[in-house]
Write an enzyme that holds these catalytic residues in place. Sequence first.
Site, short mmCIF file in Angstrom:
data_model
loop_
_atom_site.label_atom_id
_atom_site.label_comp_id
_atom_site.label_asym_id
_atom_site.label_seq_id
_atom_site.Cartn_x
_atom_site.Cartn_y
_atom_site.Cartn_z
N ASN A 101 1.12 -1.29 0.00
CA ASN A 101 -0.04 -0.10 -0.10
C ASN A 101 0.89 1.44 -0.03
O ASN A 101 1.58 1.48 1.06
CB ASN A 101 -0.88 -0.06 1.42
CG ASN A 101 -1.80 1.09 1.42
OD1 ASN A 101 -1.90 2.18 0.34
ND2 ASN A 101 -2.77 1.12 2.25
N ARG A 133 -2.62 -2.12 -3.53
CA ARG A 133 -3.93 -1.19 -3.24
C ARG A 133 -3.85 -0.09 -4.04
O ARG A 133 -2.88 0.62 -3.96
CB ARG A 133 -4.08 -0.63 -1.72
CG ARG A 133 -4.97 0.10 -1.44
CD ARG A 133 -5.07 0.81 -0.19
NE ARG A 133 -6.24 1.65 0.01
CZ ARG A 133 -6.65 2.66 0.78
NH1 ARG A 133 -5.53 3.03 1.33
NH2 ARG A 133 -7.56 3.55 0.63
N HIS A 162 -13.30 2.83 0.18
CA HIS A 162 -13.19 1.55 0.94
C HIS A 162 -14.07 0.41 0.61
O HIS A 162 -14.66 -0.37 1.50
CB HIS A 162 -14.30 2.18 2.25
CG HIS A 162 -13.61 3.11 3.00
ND1 HIS A 162 -14.39 4.27 3.71
CD2 HIS A 162 -12.21 3.64 3.51
CE1 HIS A 162 -13.60 5.07 4.17
NE2 HIS A 162 -12.19 4.56 4.20
N ARG A 192 -12.69 15.75 7.69
CA ARG A 192 -13.68 15.97 6.42
C ARG A 192 -14.95 16.50 6.78
O ARG A 192 -15.52 15.72 7.73
CB ARG A 192 -13.40 14.75 5.65
CG ARG A 192 -12.28 14.43 5.26
CD ARG A 192 -12.15 13.39 4.30
NE ARG A 192 -11.15 12.38 4.73
CZ ARG A 192 -10.99 11.20 4.19
NH1 ARG A 192 -12.03 10.53 3.55
NH2 ARG A 192 -10.15 10.37 4.82
N ASP A 240 -9.57 12.86 16.50
CA ASP A 240 -9.78 11.46 16.95
C ASP A 240 -10.96 11.41 17.80
O ASP A 240 -11.24 11.94 18.86
CB ASP A 240 -8.41 11.12 17.83
CG ASP A 240 -8.31 9.52 18.17
OD1 ASP A 240 -7.34 9.05 17.44
OD2 ASP A 240 -9.08 8.99 19.00
N GLU A 266 -8.35 -5.21 5.14
CA GLU A 266 -8.30 -5.01 3.71
C GLU A 266 -7.14 -5.58 2.91
O GLU A 266 -6.97 -6.09 1.99
CB GLU A 266 -8.21 -3.50 3.35
CG GLU A 266 -9.69 -2.64 3.69
CD GLU A 266 -9.43 -1.32 4.16
OE1 GLU A 266 -9.08 -1.04 5.18
OE2 GLU A 266 -9.79 -0.45 3.47
P1 ADP Z 1 -8.03 4.52 9.61
O1 ADP Z 1 -9.55 5.27 8.66
O2 ADP Z 1 -7.06 5.64 9.37
O3 ADP Z 1 -8.04 3.36 8.89
P2 ADP Z 1 -9.14 3.62 11.76
O4 ADP Z 1 -10.31 2.76 10.89
O5 ADP Z 1 -8.12 3.00 12.26
O6 ADP Z 1 -8.71 4.60 10.77
O7 ADP Z 1 -10.00 4.36 12.63
C1 ADP Z 1 -9.52 5.40 13.52
C2 ADP Z 1 -10.57 5.96 14.46
O8 ADP Z 1 -10.96 4.83 15.45
C3 ADP Z 1 -10.25 7.18 15.29
O9 ADP Z 1 -11.12 8.14 15.47
C4 ADP Z 1 -10.18 6.49 16.78
O10 ADP Z 1 -10.19 7.48 17.91
C5 ADP Z 1 -11.19 5.54 16.87
N1 ADP Z 1 -11.16 4.51 17.67
C6 ADP Z 1 -10.04 3.48 17.81
N2 ADP Z 1 -10.29 2.88 18.94
C7 ADP Z 1 -11.73 3.52 19.43
C8 ADP Z 1 -12.31 3.28 20.79
N3 ADP Z 1 -12.06 2.24 21.67
N4 ADP Z 1 -13.30 3.85 21.02
C9 ADP Z 1 -13.75 4.83 20.21
N5 ADP Z 1 -12.98 5.22 19.04
C10 ADP Z 1 -11.96 4.43 18.68
#
Ligand code: ADP
Length: 398
Positions: free
Chosen positions: A7, A93, A182, A241, A283, A385
């Site tokens: 990727n 990817r 996605h 976004r 986040d 993925e």
């Molecule tokens: P990406 O789209 O970069 O692959 P991820 O699928 O890893 O991202 O998702 C990241 C998001 O998931 C972040 O907003 C993070 O805060 C959220 N996240 C991860 N663990 C938790 C949790 N235990 N509770 C709430 N949100 C979470």
Amino acid sequence: MKILVVNAGSSSLKYQLFDLEDDKNDVLASGICERIGIDGSNLHHETENGTEFNSDFEMPDHKVAVELVIDALLSPEHGVLQSLNEVEAVGHRVVHGGEEFANSVVIDEEVKDAIKACYPLAPLHNPPNIMGIEACEAAMPGKTQVAVFDTAFHQTIPDKAFMYALPYELYEKHGIRRYGFHGTSHAYVSEIAMELMDNPEAKVITCHLGNGSSIAAVNAGECIDTSMGMTPLAGVPMGTRTGDLDPAVVTYLMEHEDLSAEQVDSLMNKESGFLGVSGVSSDCRDLSAAADSGNARAELALKMFNYSCSKYIGAYSAALGGVDAIVFTAGIGENSPSLRLEILEKLSYLGVELDSELNSQKIGAYKLISTEDSRVKVYVIRTDEELKIAQETAALAE
Ligand code: ADP
């Protein structure tokens, strides 16, 4: 069969080496090259035996990065391969396949030209994807290379759902339409849901909720609609976004904030969403913590997200003419019981009943979190993925 999955981003290159057998899909090694073409380039590599290393290397370009990855895979201390001949094929990817690719393909010159023709649609993603492909071609001449597209799964969406109501010539001239993203994740988790239900005809709504989020409507394995659009900016609000917006806001901002097209683009992609509304963070965990300690704007950002996800699920149950299963996946979808609850709590009219005990338990690869009586099954399914890319690559290599 050993498959390397790559990727490639503009300054990074992630990889995983899979060993796929009938019922087995081991990750033999994985890692990431960071800061390619920037000072302080670094390779982090780890193997299934638990060895790992983290080293600074000069990485002026993706070609050098791929050579370093191959050295790591073959190294006597941290390696997992005796010879590169053990690798059957490489899966890449690729973000945008436009209307050209509804499936994964073995890469040849024509395929590369078609990926390059999609540069205007994904100027930040497709060029580094091609750099990754060309670096692997140079480092492993003659090895089968496969492209797996984020957009491919959505190519079954009918024109009534993918067209924007702009003058038709703009679709013909520029390919302006909904593509969706996605796709590899939506395909992977919807397939698992159909298997779990033993129902190949199932109507499934998949919610990939992470830093970037999208929701898809899948009818008997075919995607019929999705929330992202021509670019990954549309749909539900995300980390940074906007998600859906009245398009007139764009021209209003250009006029009244004196912003250029590039500045509005950056504002909508990088300064909006959770971060923009809350002023706290992009986040979700930070936002939940801030909301819990009384930050009203963090709470508002989360409410907007939940509300938007609920509305999409309602809309897609209408588009599908019913719904048999709702699937949650990715960082937020897999890990936040409270957001899953808030998204679903108004949907009992559809026949959705969450089991609060199951919803709060740890999930493994997947978990059913609806009650036994719930007409609609609700699953949390861990997305993978890279595994899906490896499986598609193996199928084509065979
Ligand atoms: P990406 O789209 O970069 O692959 P991820 O699928 O890893 O991202 O998702 C990241 C998001 O998931 C972040 O907003 C993070 O805060 C959220 N996240 C991860 N663990 C938790 C949790 N235990 N509770 C709430 N949100 C979470």
